[in-house]
Enzyme design. Structure first.
Site, PDB file in Angstrom:
ATOM      1  N   VAL A   1      -1.966 -14.286  -6.780  1.00 29.76           N
ATOM      2  CA  VAL A   1      -1.580 -13.214  -5.868  1.00 29.76           C
ATOM      3  C   VAL A   1      -0.571 -12.339  -6.597  1.00 29.76           C
ATOM      4  O   VAL A   1       0.402 -12.843  -7.169  1.00 29.76           O
ATOM      5  CB  VAL A   1      -0.939 -13.760  -4.570  1.00 29.76           C
ATOM      6  CG1 VAL A   1      -0.644 -12.610  -3.612  1.00 29.76           C
ATOM      7  CG2 VAL A   1      -1.842 -14.796  -3.908  1.00 29.76           C
ATOM      8  N   CYS A   2      -0.792 -11.020  -6.588  1.00 29.55           N
ATOM      9  CA  CYS A   2       0.154 -10.062  -7.144  1.00 29.55           C
ATOM     10  C   CYS A   2       0.461 -10.409  -8.600  1.00 29.55           C
ATOM     11  O   CYS A   2      -0.441 -10.553  -9.424  1.00 29.55           O
ATOM     12  CB  CYS A   2       1.394 -10.021  -6.269  1.00 29.55           C
ATOM     13  SG  CYS A   2       2.492  -8.626  -6.547  1.00 29.55           S
ATOM     14  N   ALA A   3       1.742 -10.567  -8.957  1.00 34.27           N
ATOM     15  CA  ALA A   3       2.131 -10.841 -10.338  1.00 34.27           C
ATOM     16  C   ALA A   3       1.695 -12.217 -10.811  1.00 34.27           C
ATOM     17  O   ALA A   3       1.784 -12.517 -12.009  1.00 34.27           O
ATOM     18  CB  ALA A   3       3.640 -10.688 -10.506  1.00 34.27           C
TER      19      ALA A   3
ATOM     20  N   THR B   1      -4.303  -7.025  -9.310  1.00 33.12           N
ATOM     21  CA  THR B   1      -2.893  -7.342  -9.105  1.00 33.12           C
ATOM     22  C   THR B   1      -2.322  -6.218  -8.261  1.00 33.12           C
ATOM     23  O   THR B   1      -3.074  -5.347  -7.803  1.00 33.12           O
ATOM     24  CB  THR B   1      -2.146  -7.482 -10.452  1.00 33.12           C
ATOM     25  OG1 THR B   1      -0.805  -7.924 -10.207  1.00 33.12           O
ATOM     26  CG2 THR B   1      -2.125  -6.170 -11.216  1.00 33.12           C
TER      27      THR B   1
END
Length: 328
Positions: A115-117, A135
């Site tokens: 998730v994300c970073a 991302t």
């Protein structure tokens, strides 16, 4: 206690330095709720998801489990999730022990998620080469630069590439969690879980949330001068000969250097500047769409609407309904 026969999968969540704990505990709760929904529908023998939390051992040797929703000394996580980070990717600490473990688990058949970073952990594990991944839109260029063999796409909130599943924004853990619930417990349980949590089912896009962030640190002073002028003037005049003259360059040289510095052609850059101003007008005013189109430099409101939807993923009226603030 739930028996092993009822456990359809074990999902491991990574606890790394500066991880977003809200995502860790939120996913833990989401999978528990999904299991309760499954058993409400199918009875006590219906499948549930086991959740475990993992971190690098204090002595640096290996990875250890620090939480288990269904305690059992035997572990075999079929899915591992790298949650978001609370700090920017450039400041994330090296995590060689965890990333090596991720690569080993993937080689043994585990599905890896981020998730994300968290996508940067998958990249450091060497797993993004030649693969589609997403991302947070603000980290896309850095992810692509650090892992050039990855095919980064931030238009989608979740990219399910089979053995790799990546999710975009910092709160996209709900999208990833529901995607896994659908895969493991079925669409009906996923929808009931989403309804209970009052969140949208997977399928959202990042496009409406993204904003144009121009590249200004490229070191080309002539192009930077033109960028500053385009921003100050609202990019109403983006005639290439005039821009080249302002940069003090021959047209072909200007076009080549502008594309190299910004990643965009001058027309595309001007469109992004204008649409950014249109977004702001839609968010903060009740001016008619046709008037906003004219104000940002488009005489043809229909053409403006088509361009706006192509860039943001929403029609101007829909964008205003979602992001507009009440203005008298």
């Amino acid at each position: 206690m739930t028996t092993g026969k009822q456990i359809v999968a074990e999902i491991g969540l990574l606890l790394y330095p500066d991880v977003q704990l809200a995502a860790v505990y939120g996913l833990t709760d989401l999978f528990r709720i999904a299991g309760e929904m499954s058993q409400e529908r199918g009875g006590p023998d219906a499948p549930v998801i086991r959740v475990s939390h993992w971190r690098q051992a204090a002595d640096g040797a290996g990875v250890e489990c620090v939480f288990d929703s269904h305690p059992d000394p035997l572990h075999d996580p079929s899915h591992l999730i790298a949650p978001p980070s609370l700090i920017m990717p450039a400041r994330m600490q090296p995590m060689n022990g965890l990333t090596s473990w991720l690569a080993e688990r993937h080689g043994e058949g585990a599905t890896l998620c981020s998730v994300c970073a968290g996508a940067f952990l998958l990249g450091e594990a060497g797993l993004l080469e030649g693969r589609e991944a997403t991302t947070h839109w603000a980290f896309a260029k850095e992810l692509a630069a650090r892992f050039p063999a990855a095919r980064v796409d931030t238009d989608r909130m979740v990219i399910d590439d089979g053995d790799l599943i990546t999710a975009g924004g910092i709160l996209a853990w709900t999208d990833l969690g529901l995607t896994l619930v659908e895969r493991l417990l079925g669409p009906s349980v996923m929808l009931e879980t989403a309804r209970f949590l009052l969140v949208d089912p997977p399928g959202r896009t990042q496009q409406p949330y993204g904003h144009f962030v121009p590249r200004l640190d490229h070191g080309d002073a002539a192009i930077l001068k033109v960028q500053h002028w385009l921003q100050a003037s609202g990019a109403r005049d983006h005639d290439v000969p005039a821009l080249a003259k302002r940069a003090g360059l021959e047209e072909r040289t200007f076009l080549r250097r502008f594309r190299k510095a910004t990643g965009l052609r001058p027309t595309e850059y001007a469109q992004q500047v204008r649409i950014a101003k249109a977004r702001e007008a839609l968010e903060l005013s009740r001016r008619p769409v046709a008037q906003i189109a004219w104000d940002v430099g488009y005489e043809d409101a229909s053409a403006f609407r088509k361009l706006f939807q192509r860039i943001t993923g929403l029609a101007p009226a829909d964008y205003r309904r979602r992001f507009g603030v009440a203005v008298a």
